[in-house]
Enzyme design. Structure first.
Site, PDB file in Angstrom:
ATOM      1  N   SER A  70     -11.738  -6.523   9.119  1.00  0.00           N
ATOM      2  CA  SER A  70     -10.892  -6.923  10.191  1.00  0.00           C
ATOM      3  C   SER A  70     -11.009  -5.531  11.120  1.00  0.00           C
ATOM      4  CB  SER A  70      -9.558  -6.714   9.708  1.00  0.00           C
ATOM      5  OG  SER A  70      -9.022  -5.664   8.771  1.00  0.00           O
ATOM      6  N   ASP A 117     -20.933  -1.448  -5.675  1.00  0.00           N
ATOM      7  CA  ASP A 117     -22.165  -0.739  -6.619  1.00  0.00           C
ATOM      8  C   ASP A 117     -22.791  -1.439  -7.329  1.00  0.00           C
ATOM      9  OD1 ASP A 117     -23.204   1.750  -7.635  1.00  0.00           O
ATOM     10  OD2 ASP A 117     -21.488   2.768  -7.298  1.00  0.00           O
ATOM     11  N   GLN A 176      -8.077  -0.492  12.732  1.00  0.00           N
ATOM     12  CA  GLN A 176      -7.599  -1.613  12.319  1.00  0.00           C
ATOM     13  C   GLN A 176      -7.232  -2.479  13.388  1.00  0.00           C
ATOM     14  OE1 GLN A 176      -7.371  -4.210  10.097  1.00  0.00           O
ATOM     15  NE2 GLN A 176      -5.770  -3.994   8.936  1.00  0.00           N
ATOM     16  N   GLN A 177      -7.443  -3.722  13.435  1.00  0.00           N
ATOM     17  CA  GLN A 177      -7.078  -4.877  14.536  1.00  0.00           C
ATOM     18  C   GLN A 177      -6.554  -5.857  13.872  1.00  0.00           C
ATOM     19  OE1 GLN A 177     -11.256  -4.938  16.986  1.00  0.00           O
ATOM     20  NE2 GLN A 177     -11.505  -5.656  14.804  1.00  0.00           N
ATOM     21  N   LYS A 188      -0.778  -7.779  -3.266  1.00  0.00           N
ATOM     22  CA  LYS A 188      -2.154  -7.167  -3.132  1.00  0.00           C
ATOM     23  C   LYS A 188      -1.854  -5.710  -3.603  1.00  0.00           C
ATOM     24  CE  LYS A 188      -5.028  -6.459   0.506  1.00  0.00           C
ATOM     25  NZ  LYS A 188      -5.255  -4.850   0.265  1.00  0.00           N
ATOM     26  N   ASP A 224      -7.221  -4.898  -4.910  1.00  0.00           N
ATOM     27  CA  ASP A 224      -8.216  -4.784  -3.743  1.00  0.00           C
ATOM     28  C   ASP A 224      -9.229  -3.644  -3.985  1.00  0.00           C
ATOM     29  OD1 ASP A 224      -9.442  -5.317  -1.518  1.00  0.00           O
ATOM     30  OD2 ASP A 224      -7.571  -4.618  -0.373  1.00  0.00           O
ATOM     31  N   THR A 245     -22.382  -0.029 -13.011  1.00  0.00           N
ATOM     32  CA  THR A 245     -21.093   0.944 -12.575  1.00  0.00           C
ATOM     33  C   THR A 245     -19.621  -0.011 -12.185  1.00  0.00           C
ATOM     34  OG1 THR A 245     -22.767   2.412 -11.558  1.00  0.00           O
ATOM     35  CG2 THR A 245     -20.503   2.490 -10.853  1.00  0.00           C
ATOM     36  N   HIS A 291      -3.682  -1.528  -4.153  1.00  0.00           N
ATOM     37  CA  HIS A 291      -4.660  -0.527  -4.114  1.00  0.00           C
ATOM     38  C   HIS A 291      -4.269   0.605  -5.165  1.00  0.00           C
ATOM     39  CE1 HIS A 291      -7.070  -1.669  -0.913  1.00  0.00           C
ATOM     40  NE2 HIS A 291      -6.111  -1.602  -0.010  1.00  0.00           N
ATOM     41  N   ASP A 316       0.818  -1.200   0.024  1.00  0.00           N
ATOM     42  CA  ASP A 316       0.024   0.148  -0.102  1.00  0.00           C
ATOM     43  C   ASP A 316       1.017   1.124  -0.064  1.00  0.00           C
ATOM     44  OD1 ASP A 316      -2.027  -1.913   0.161  1.00  0.00           O
ATOM     45  OD2 ASP A 316      -2.233  -1.694   2.460  1.00  0.00           O
ATOM     46  N   GLY A 360       0.269  -6.166   5.306  1.00  0.00           N
ATOM     47  CA  GLY A 360       0.717  -4.867   4.680  1.00  0.00           C
ATOM     48  C   GLY A 360       1.947  -4.064   5.448  1.00  0.00           C
ATOM     49  N   LYS A 371     -12.350  -3.718  -3.996  1.00  0.00           N
ATOM     50  CA  LYS A 371     -13.523  -3.540  -3.337  1.00  0.00           C
ATOM     51  C   LYS A 371     -14.661  -2.962  -3.838  1.00  0.00           C
ATOM     52  CE  LYS A 371     -11.449  -3.973   1.326  1.00  0.00           C
ATOM     53  NZ  LYS A 371      -9.890  -3.481   1.076  1.00  0.00           N
TER      54      LYS A 371
HETATM   55  P1  BMP Z   1      -2.078  -3.532   7.115  1.00  0.00           P
HETATM   56  O1  BMP Z   1      -1.644  -4.871   7.248  1.00  0.00           O
HETATM   57  O2  BMP Z   1      -1.061  -2.533   6.527  1.00  0.00           O
HETATM   58  O3  BMP Z   1      -3.083  -3.118   8.184  1.00  0.00           O
HETATM   59  O4  BMP Z   1      -2.759  -3.848   5.915  1.00  0.00           O
HETATM   60  C1  BMP Z   1      -4.134  -4.444   5.457  1.00  0.00           C
HETATM   61  C2  BMP Z   1      -4.436  -4.560   4.001  1.00  0.00           C
HETATM   62  O5  BMP Z   1      -5.575  -5.301   3.800  1.00  0.00           O
HETATM   63  C3  BMP Z   1      -5.034  -3.037   3.443  1.00  0.00           C
HETATM   64  O6  BMP Z   1      -4.574  -2.886   2.022  1.00  0.00           O
HETATM   65  C4  BMP Z   1      -6.519  -3.079   3.768  1.00  0.00           C
HETATM   66  O7  BMP Z   1      -6.981  -2.338   2.750  1.00  0.00           O
HETATM   67  C5  BMP Z   1      -6.830  -4.595   3.574  1.00  0.00           C
HETATM   68  N1  BMP Z   1      -8.168  -5.100   4.254  1.00  0.00           N
HETATM   69  C6  BMP Z   1      -7.953  -5.156   5.653  1.00  0.00           C
HETATM   70  O8  BMP Z   1      -7.028  -4.447   6.270  1.00  0.00           O
HETATM   71  N2  BMP Z   1      -9.273  -5.436   6.445  1.00  0.00           N
HETATM   72  C7  BMP Z   1     -10.328  -5.880   5.663  1.00  0.00           C
HETATM   73  O9  BMP Z   1     -11.102  -6.442   6.347  1.00  0.00           O
HETATM   74  C8  BMP Z   1     -10.291  -5.934   4.333  1.00  0.00           C
HETATM   75  C9  BMP Z   1      -8.928  -5.753   3.582  1.00  0.00           C
HETATM   76  O10 BMP Z   1      -8.943  -5.800   2.345  1.00  0.00           O
END
Ligand code: BMP
Length: 250
Positions: free
Chosen positions: A147, A97, A202-203, A61, A92, A101, A63, A39, A222, A94
């Site tokens: 997550s 829509d 994020q978790q 993966k 990714d 679209t 973006h 990312d 990531g 996601k």
């Molecule tokens: P990181 O390990 O830096 O938190 O990155 C996680 C990656 O996974 C990010 O690209 C995020 O968009 C993606 N992601 C996520 O973290 N949780 C989800 O539920 C779905 C995801 O695609």
């Protein structure tokens, strides 16, 4: 006690989709279940990281819409690194829509995702028909469960997302934080060995936990890799840790 999980070889037998078979073949060949999420915002950073860690991953993966300098040359170079190092390209995006679209977003615009991605992510929020627009040769991974803290993807949502995914031959698996039926591949992000989360929801779990508790198939890492001082060492570490944790559940 829990029944043992299916091996990648056994999952490959269950899969009809060529991209699912390919992904599992790469996993078996490289003894890796690691997907690195790069990312970063410059194409030179992605190309540099892809060359350095490509040997240790089954997919990278992306973006693509966060890049400041996207070009077709970049995609062509990334594709040739992917071929040389034997990994897949996972966009990714996601999608979330109505089908019409999503089709435009998939095929048109600057990125023309349909021209180069092996795998894409899609929400199923718009219902099952919205998935009809993706091409047969691309593996669709649906977002069944997120997550992040406070996500709206509760048990009912997840169950409905799985039902849609099982019925659709374009779908090879789901992003989720709990186990799935054997016919779907499980992709788990939110994996980090050194952090429990960030200040933006994020978790994180360890690779060991997501293999043991969810029987995941692929870990998505990531910042644990691309933000570290030594991405090559970290990619090797996550590959080893992921593989060891997978084998421990067999
Ligand atoms: P990181 O390990 O830096 O938190 O990155 C996680 C990656 O996974 C990010 O690209 C995020 O968009 C993606 N992601 C996520 O973290 N949780 C989800 O539920 C779905 C995801 O695609």
């Amino acid at each position: 006690s829990k029944k043992p999980r299916l091996k990648y070889e056994e999952k490959k037998e269950l899969q009809e989709h060529p991209v699912a078979k390919k992904l599992l073949s790469i996993a078996i060949e490289k003894k890796s279940n690691l997907i690195a999420s790069l990312d970063v915002t410059q194409t030179s950073e992605i190309l540099d990281l892809a060359k350095k860690i490509g040997d240790y991953v089954v997919a990278i993966k992306l973006h693509t819409d966060i890049l400041t300098d996207f070009s077709v040359d970049y995609i062509n170079e990334l594709k040739s690194i992917a071929q040389e190092k034997n990994f897949l390209l996972f966009e990714d995006r996601k999608f979330g829509d109505i089908g019409n679209t999503q089709q435009l977003q998939f095929e048109q615009g600057v990125y023309k995702i349909s021209d180069w991605a092996d795998l894409i992510t899609s929400h199923v929020i718009a219902g099952e028909n919205s998935l009809n627009v993706f091409s047969e040769n691309i593996g669709v991974v649906t977002i069944a469960e997120m997550s992040s803290k406070g996500t709206l993807t509760d048990v009912t949502y997840k169950q409905k997302a799985i039902q849609i995914s099982e019925k659709n031959s374009k779908v090879i698996g789901c992003v989720a934080q709990s186990s799935l039926p054997d016919s779907l591949l499980l992709f788990t992000p939110g994996v980090n060995l050194d952090s429990k989360g960030d200040s933006k929801g994020q978790q994180f779990n360890t690779p060991e936990k997501v293999f043991r508790e969810y029987y995941t198939d692929f870990i998505i890492v990531g910042r644990g890799i691309y933000k570290s001082a030594n991405p090559v060492e970290e990619a090797q570490k996550y590959r080893e840790e992921g593989w060891r944790s997978y084998e421990a559940t067999l």
